[in-house]
Write an enzyme that holds these catalytic residues in place. Structure first.
Site, PDB file in Angstrom:
ATOM      1  N   GLN A 196     -13.327 -42.356   3.404  1.00 55.80           N
ATOM      2  CA  GLN A 196     -14.583 -41.971   4.050  1.00 55.80           C
ATOM      3  C   GLN A 196     -15.554 -43.142   4.149  1.00 55.80           C
ATOM      4  O   GLN A 196     -15.964 -43.517   5.234  1.00 55.80           O
ATOM      5  CB  GLN A 196     -15.234 -40.803   3.315  1.00 55.80           C
ATOM      6  CG  GLN A 196     -16.344 -40.143   4.111  1.00 55.80           C
ATOM      7  CD  GLN A 196     -16.601 -38.708   3.674  1.00 55.80           C
ATOM      8  OE1 GLN A 196     -15.819 -38.108   2.948  1.00 55.80           O
ATOM      9  NE2 GLN A 196     -17.699 -38.142   4.125  1.00 55.80           N
ATOM     10  N   ASP A 197     -15.940 -43.719   3.011  1.00 55.00           N
ATOM     11  CA  ASP A 197     -16.778 -44.916   3.046  1.00 55.00           C
ATOM     12  C   ASP A 197     -16.511 -45.727   1.788  1.00 55.00           C
ATOM     13  O   ASP A 197     -15.867 -45.249   0.854  1.00 55.00           O
ATOM     14  CB  ASP A 197     -18.264 -44.584   3.226  1.00 55.00           C
ATOM     15  CG  ASP A 197     -18.888 -43.882   2.034  1.00 55.00           C
ATOM     16  OD1 ASP A 197     -18.157 -43.295   1.220  1.00 55.00           O
ATOM     17  OD2 ASP A 197     -20.129 -43.923   1.924  1.00 55.00           O
ATOM     18  N   PRO A 198     -16.981 -46.980   1.736  1.00 56.15           N
ATOM     19  CA  PRO A 198     -16.669 -47.839   0.592  1.00 56.15           C
ATOM     20  C   PRO A 198     -17.283 -47.313  -0.704  1.00 56.15           C
ATOM     21  O   PRO A 198     -18.251 -46.553  -0.699  1.00 56.15           O
ATOM     22  CB  PRO A 198     -17.295 -49.189   0.989  1.00 56.15           C
ATOM     23  CG  PRO A 198     -17.443 -49.136   2.478  1.00 56.15           C
ATOM     24  CD  PRO A 198     -17.717 -47.700   2.792  1.00 56.15           C
TER      25      PRO A 198
END
Length: 217
Positions: free
Chosen positions: A61-63
């Site tokens: 999804q995101d870092p």
């Protein structure tokens, strides 16, 4: 920015001048606060896994938003950094599926054609999903659309509801989708554990006449 073949293919799915908008966003974000990963690693997934070698996608999804964790590859952290909860569960499932792997850095997967892509490529420090909906989704959706056009089979590993929504872009019957709940502690016991994504991926690749991934490397 990204491997040149990626760059040309991605551009065909984006509005004109979108790369310029991304660069402007990055200039603003990295000068106004602490953002992960380091700017030179924002496009690392596309730099270390060329399009022509990509045979698996693991979509995050995101870092990670903690210090020194994010390195531009979904779910991966540098070797000296403790594994975050989702990665702990990924490695637990890998151990149950194929065997134990002690490394937290997943770069060796990337070098074998496993694209470790996040849907958002940056995150403000301490703010999960802080850059969601701002710039990245059209870009990373374009990456999936580029992969969908490949003539050779790709295994799309989609963990969690967010990643599974991207199935809409995977319309080429040559490709394969492996999906399950997310490996996060909140959902890992709802079907991620026991899903055997690693052995299933290799079984698909080998059936297609391709080399499986050495997940333990």
């Amino acid at each position: 920015m990204a491997h040149s073949i990626w760059h040309e293919k991605i551009k065909s799915f984006l509005p004109e001048h979108y790369y310029g908008r991304i660069n402007h966003f990055l200039d603003e974000a990295y000068t106004s606060g602490l953002v992960y990963p380091p700017r030179e690693n924002v496009f690392k997934a596309l730099q270390v896994t060329p399009l022509e070698e990509t045979k698996v996608l693991i979509l995050g999804q995101d870092p990670y938003h903690g210090p020194k964790q994010a390195q531009g590859l979904s779910f991966s952290v540098p070797e000296e950094i403790s594994a975050p909860p989702s990665l702990i569960n990924i490695l637990k499932e890998l151990a149950d599926d194929i065997g134990p792997r002690d490394h937290h850095d997943l770069s060796t997967w990337a070098s074998q054609g496993v694209l470790l892509l996040n849907a958002c490529l940056t995150v403000p420090a301490g703010q999960a999903n802080g850059h969601a909906g701002l710039i990245w989704e059209p870009f990373t959706d374009a990456v999936i659309k580029v992969l969908n056009e490949k003539d050779s089979p790709v295994v799309f590993i989609l963990w969690g509801a967010y990643a599974r929504k991207k199935k809409a872009f995977i319309t080429n019957p040559k490709h394969h989708i492996i999906e399950s709940p997310h490996p996060s502690p909140l959902s890992s016991y709802r079907g991620f554990f026991g899903s055997k994504p690693f052995s299933r991926t290799n079984a698909i690749l080998e059936k297609e006449g391709m080399t499986g991934v050495d997940w333990l490397k």
